[in-house]
Scaffold this active site. Structure first.
Site, PDB file in Angstrom:
ATOM      1  N   ASN A 236      -8.291   1.825  10.650  1.00 45.49           N
ATOM      2  CA  ASN A 236      -7.542   1.292  11.783  1.00 45.49           C
ATOM      3  C   ASN A 236      -8.004   2.233  13.094  1.00 45.49           C
ATOM      4  O   ASN A 236      -8.282   1.790  14.053  1.00 45.49           O
ATOM      5  CB  ASN A 236      -6.063   1.652  11.309  1.00 45.49           C
ATOM      6  CG  ASN A 236      -5.078   1.439  12.500  1.00 45.49           C
ATOM      7  OD1 ASN A 236      -3.939   1.581  12.470  1.00 45.49           O
ATOM      8  ND2 ASN A 236      -5.498   0.678  13.710  1.00 45.49           N
TER       9      ASN A 236
ATOM     10  N   GLY B 255      -7.456   9.349  10.430  1.00 49.12           N
ATOM     11  CA  GLY B 255      -7.392   9.421  12.001  1.00 49.12           C
ATOM     12  C   GLY B 255      -8.559  10.558  12.371  1.00 49.12           C
ATOM     13  O   GLY B 255      -8.784  10.762  13.556  1.00 49.12           O
TER      14      GLY B 255
ATOM     15  N   LYS C 277       0.906  -0.980   0.013  1.00 47.93           N
ATOM     16  CA  LYS C 277       0.018  -0.180  -0.220  1.00 47.93           C
ATOM     17  C   LYS C 277       0.880   1.235  -0.081  1.00 47.93           C
ATOM     18  O   LYS C 277       1.680   1.145   0.881  1.00 47.93           O
ATOM     19  CB  LYS C 277      -0.846  -0.079   1.211  1.00 47.93           C
ATOM     20  CG  LYS C 277      -1.850   1.507   1.281  1.00 47.93           C
ATOM     21  CD  LYS C 277      -2.447   1.481   2.601  1.00 47.93           C
ATOM     22  CE  LYS C 277      -2.907   2.893   2.722  1.00 47.93           C
ATOM     23  NZ  LYS C 277      -3.449   3.376   4.169  1.00 47.93           N
TER      24      LYS C 277
ATOM     25  N   ALA D  62      -9.282   5.545   5.051  1.00 46.25           N
ATOM     26  CA  ALA D  62      -9.089   6.601   5.973  1.00 46.25           C
ATOM     27  C   ALA D  62     -10.341   7.404   6.242  1.00 46.25           C
ATOM     28  O   ALA D  62     -11.156   7.635   5.426  1.00 46.25           O
ATOM     29  CB  ALA D  62      -7.993   7.494   5.377  1.00 46.25           C
TER      30      ALA D  62
END
Length: 264
Positions: free
Chosen positions: A208, A160, A99, A186
Site C-alpha cells: 500500500n 510502511g 486479512k 508489508a
C-alpha cells in the site's frame, strides 16, 4: 501465459494486491488501483468509510463489483479487537475472506504472534477464511497453516518502512514448506522489492504505502504491476546459478587473437 493463482477457491490472474488507504483522495485511490491491475484490494475496516452514506464512500470509487474486497484489521493491537472488527465487516458487507493482522506496539508494529494465533483460532471457528499477516518465522507460519488459515502473509519488513524484503531466506523457507499461498505483506518500498519477493517463489505481493507515498502514485502502481509480473516470470524461468568465478559468454578458444598469422 495462463498463470493464475487461487486462494480459498477463488481464482485470480493478478498477483499484486493493493491497499486503499493513505492516498490524498479517493479519486487518487481509484486511479492508482486501476493502474496497478490488481483484482484484490484491502480495506482497513476501522479507517475507511464503507458504511456511512452521508460521507464519501470507498465503494463509489473502487467498486466491490469490479474488485474483490479484502477487509483487514489494520490498527488492531489485540485479538479481541481484530475479531470484533472482522465480524462487523461481515455484517456490513457479507465479506468472509478476510486479512487478519494483530500488531505489536510502536515503533515497529511487528506482528503480535500470540494475539494472531488467538484471533485466527476464533475466526476460523466462526467460519471465516483467514489470510493471516505474520512474522517471517517458518514455524509460526506452518502452525497458522495447520490451524486452517487459507494464506500465509509474512512481512518483508515493518509496515510502511519501505525497507524491502530484509530476510529473503526465511521467506523462501516459508514458501517451500507451505501448502497454501504465501504472500509477502508489508515493507515493500519500490519495484525491485516486489520483483525480489516474486523471484523467491511467493504467490503474490501485498502493498500500500509504496504506491500511496510515491511522488506519482499512479506511475508507481504501473511499476509495481510490471515488477510483480517480471519477478514471477524470472522465478518460472529459473535463474542461472551463482558462482564467484567468471564464466565467459563467448568461447576462449578459436579467437582472432589466438590464431597464428600466415607464414608464422
Amino acid at each position: 501465459m495462463d498463470d493464475a493463482w487461487e486462494v480459498a477457491g477463488r481464482k485470480f490472474t493478478s498477483r499484486l494486491i493493493v491497499g486503499t488507504g493513505r492516498y490524498k483522495s479517493l479519486e487518487e485511490t481509484a486511479a492508482a488501483t486501476a493502474a496497478s491491475g490488481a483484482e484484490i484490494v484491502t480495506v482497513a475496516v476501522r479507517r475507511v468509510n464503507i458504511g456511512d452514506a452521508s460521507a464519501p464512500m470507498l465503494q463509489d470509487f473502487v467498486s466491490p463489483t469490479q474488485y474483490t474486497y479484502l477487509p483487514n484489521t489494520a490498527g488492531c493491537h489485540t485479538a479481541k479487537d481484530a475479531v470484533r472488527t472482522l465480524r462487523l465487516a461481515r455484517e456490513a458487507g457479507g465479506w468472509n475472506l478476510v486479512k487478519l493482522e494483530v500488531l505489536g506496539p510502536p515503533p515497529y508494529l511487528y506482528p503480535d504472534m500470540v494475539g494472531t494465533f488467538e484471533a485466527a483460532a476464533a475466526l476460523i471457528a466462526d467460519n471465516f477464511e483467514v489470510m493471516v499477516y505474520c512474522a517471517d518465522d517458518p514455524l509460526a507460519a506452518k502452525r497458522l497453516e495447520e490451524m486452517g488459515c487459507v494464506a500465509i502473509m509474512p512481512l518483508g519488513a515493518p509496515i510502511g518502512s519501505g525497507m524491502g524484503v530484509v530476510n529473503p531466506y526465511m521467506i523462501r523457507s516459508i514458501k517451500q514448506n507451505a501448502k497454501v499461498p504465501v504472500l509477502v505483506d508489508a515493507g515493500i518500498g519500490t519495484a525491485s522489492d516486489a520483483a525480489l519477493a516474486m523471484e523467491l517463489g511467493c504467490d503474490a505481493v501485498l502493498l500500500n504505502s509504496a504506491i500511496a507515498h510515491a511522488q506519482d502514485p499512479v506511475m508507481m502502481a504501473v511499476a509495481m504491476k510490471h515488477a510483480v509480473m517480471a519477478g514471477r516470470a524470472a522465478y518460472l524461468a529459473g535463474r542461472m546459478p551463482k558462482d564467484y568465478r567468471a564464466d565467459p559468454s563467448s568461447p576462449m578458444t578459436g579467437t582472432i587473437s589466438s590464431a597464428r598469422p600466415p607464414g608464422a
